[in-house]
Enzyme design. Sequence first.
Site, short mmCIF file in Angstrom:
data_model
loop_
_atom_site.label_atom_id
_atom_site.label_comp_id
_atom_site.label_asym_id
_atom_site.label_seq_id
_atom_site.Cartn_x
_atom_site.Cartn_y
_atom_site.Cartn_z
N HIS A 246 0.84 -1.20 0.00
CA HIS A 246 0.00 0.00 0.00
C HIS A 246 0.88 1.25 0.00
O HIS A 246 1.94 1.25 0.63
CB HIS A 246 -0.94 0.02 1.22
CG HIS A 246 -2.12 0.92 1.03
ND1 HIS A 246 -2.05 2.27 1.26
CD2 HIS A 246 -3.37 0.67 0.60
CE1 HIS A 246 -3.22 2.81 1.00
NE2 HIS A 246 -4.04 1.85 0.59
N GLU A 299 -8.05 -4.29 -1.30
CA GLU A 299 -8.57 -4.91 -2.52
C GLU A 299 -8.66 -6.43 -2.38
O GLU A 299 -9.50 -7.06 -3.01
CB GLU A 299 -7.69 -4.54 -3.71
CG GLU A 299 -7.70 -3.05 -3.93
CD GLU A 299 -7.67 -2.65 -5.38
OE1 GLU A 299 -7.33 -3.49 -6.21
OE2 GLU A 299 -7.99 -1.49 -5.65
N1 ACO Z 1 3.98 -7.83 -4.80
C1 ACO Z 1 5.32 -7.99 -4.90
N2 ACO Z 1 6.20 -7.02 -4.61
C2 ACO Z 1 5.72 -5.86 -4.21
C3 ACO Z 1 4.33 -5.63 -4.07
C4 ACO Z 1 3.45 -6.68 -4.38
N3 ACO Z 1 2.15 -6.53 -4.28
N4 ACO Z 1 4.13 -4.36 -3.66
C5 ACO Z 1 5.35 -3.81 -3.56
N5 ACO Z 1 6.31 -4.71 -3.90
C6 ACO Z 1 7.73 -4.50 -3.89
C7 ACO Z 1 8.13 -3.69 -5.10
O1 ACO Z 1 8.45 -4.50 -6.20
C8 ACO Z 1 9.33 -2.92 -4.58
O2 ACO Z 1 10.46 -3.74 -4.67
P1 ACO Z 1 11.88 -3.11 -5.10
O3 ACO Z 1 12.21 -2.16 -4.00
O4 ACO Z 1 12.77 -4.31 -5.18
O5 ACO Z 1 11.65 -2.42 -6.40
C9 ACO Z 1 9.00 -2.71 -3.10
O6 ACO Z 1 8.07 -3.73 -2.74
C10 ACO Z 1 8.38 -1.35 -2.84
O7 ACO Z 1 7.40 -1.13 -3.83
P2 ACO Z 1 6.78 0.27 -4.14
O8 ACO Z 1 6.29 0.29 -5.53
O9 ACO Z 1 7.70 1.35 -3.69
O10 ACO Z 1 5.56 0.28 -3.19
P3 ACO Z 1 4.54 1.40 -3.19
O11 ACO Z 1 4.21 1.63 -1.79
O12 ACO Z 1 4.94 2.56 -3.96
O13 ACO Z 1 3.34 0.73 -4.02
C11 ACO Z 1 1.42 -0.43 -4.50
C12 ACO Z 1 2.18 0.42 -3.48
C13 ACO Z 1 1.34 0.28 -5.85
C14 ACO Z 1 0.02 -0.65 -3.96
C15 ACO Z 1 2.15 -1.79 -4.65
O14 ACO Z 1 2.29 -2.39 -3.41
C16 ACO Z 1 1.45 -2.73 -5.63
O15 ACO Z 1 1.67 -2.62 -6.83
N6 ACO Z 1 0.62 -3.67 -5.12
C17 ACO Z 1 -0.10 -4.60 -5.98
C18 ACO Z 1 -1.32 -3.96 -6.60
C19 ACO Z 1 -2.44 -3.70 -5.60
O16 ACO Z 1 -2.75 -4.52 -4.76
N7 ACO Z 1 -3.04 -2.51 -5.71
C20 ACO Z 1 -4.13 -2.08 -4.81
C21 ACO Z 1 -3.61 -1.14 -3.78
S1 ACO Z 1 -4.85 -0.70 -2.56
C22 ACO Z 1 -5.60 0.63 -3.17
O17 ACO Z 1 -5.14 1.24 -4.06
C23 ACO Z 1 -6.92 1.09 -2.61
#
Ligand code: ACO
Length: 365
Positions: A246, A299
């Site tokens: 998140h 979600e």
């Molecule tokens: N699965 C695997 N790895 C993940 C996930 C995930 N769901 N979420 C984050 N990571 C990893 C990233 O690859 C990143 O790794 P790195 O540092 O090696 O590149 C690290 O964790 C940090 O990721 P960020 O993108 O900086 O996390 P951020 O907080 O910006 O992103 C987000 C949040 C977009 C929700 C992300 O976690 C994601 O894409 N999740 C999956 C999609 C999802 O569930 N979306 C719904 C969100 S809830 C809502 O919007 C109401």
Amino acid sequence: MSEVMHGLEGVVAFETHIAEPDKEGSALRYRGVDIDDLVGRVPFGNVWGLLVDGGFYPGLPPAEPLELPVHTGDVRVDVQSAVATLAPLWGFKPLLDTSDDDARDQLARTASTALSFVAQSAREATGQAQVPDAVVAGAGSIVEQFMTRWRGEPDPRHTAAVDAYLTSAAEHGMNASTFTARVVSSTGADVAAALSAAVGAMSGPLHGGAPSRVLAMIEEIERTGDPLGYVKGVLDRGERLMGFGHRVYRAEDPRARTLRRVARELGAPRYEVAEAFEKAALSELHERKPDRVLATNVEFWAAIVLDFAEVPASMFTSMFTCARTAGWCAHILEQKKTGRLVRPSAKYTGPGARTPDTVPGWNPD
Ligand code: ACO
């Protein structure tokens, strides 16, 4: 202050009495009340009252029988356009020329009619005849009326699931659509303009979300019967697990926790496979990213609860719209009371002062 805060991240633009997620503490409270004490326990119509009026009053009146004026085949588009038409239809004046009490009543009428439009559009999109108003009027709560208008004779357990979901997603602080609602209301525009603009802001995939992607993963795990193998495969390919992580919370999303409880209580058929997926995902994410809190987000469990209520994936964004209308209404009213136009600045980084003849396409003749 001339520093550019891209995407307004970290900028505190408003004071609010409504809600703001507790990012470190993994909590969400509506006017101080923890959502876990509300979701599945207080009907959505009363939660609307809590958010907008500050008390558990039955805030939403029954929707006024109105034919959906727009049919595009896309529920969200239908609702956004139909809500905008309510201002001329019902003679709403700009908020600037409307008392707080009248604005509150206009918001309540518009919000309940928006729910009715979603149900009508959903039937329209699947070629079903509309449910007669008299049948809808016989249903009890605002969510029972909504489900009756949509389903005809809804399963009460589905209605309970939808009611719980709507409360869980009713408000979440200064997200993009709520910000949009506040900006539009700050201009003094009418309430229908502010609400329909918020619906538009929510339509983007970066906001409206897509719990359907969670269901696709669950289906794959059901097929293989191997949650851990599936999770490892996704992560080995460098892909993301849907429903985890998140932008705001650095702990479990409190809405995920609450909706997990709802899914369990309702006996959602996919509860067990979802739990196995979640367990495998959390342990694998922790092992691979020990320094980063990657927990379950809203979600994930919203997908399971909506799936239980037989809400098709094509309706997920519209369901989110129905829910968040509550938060938008509260914020529109709160913004109106500030009387302040929202007008940030941008740092100009374009060309310096120049004459028109230096601009491509210059042709004075
Ligand atoms: N699965 C695997 N790895 C993940 C996930 C995930 N769901 N979420 C984050 N990571 C990893 C990233 O690859 C990143 O790794 P790195 O540092 O090696 O590149 C690290 O964790 C940090 O990721 P960020 O993108 O900086 O996390 P951020 O907080 O910006 O992103 C987000 C949040 C977009 C929700 C992300 O976690 C994601 O894409 N999740 C999956 C999609 C999802 O569930 N979306 C719904 C969100 S809830 C809502 O919007 C109401």
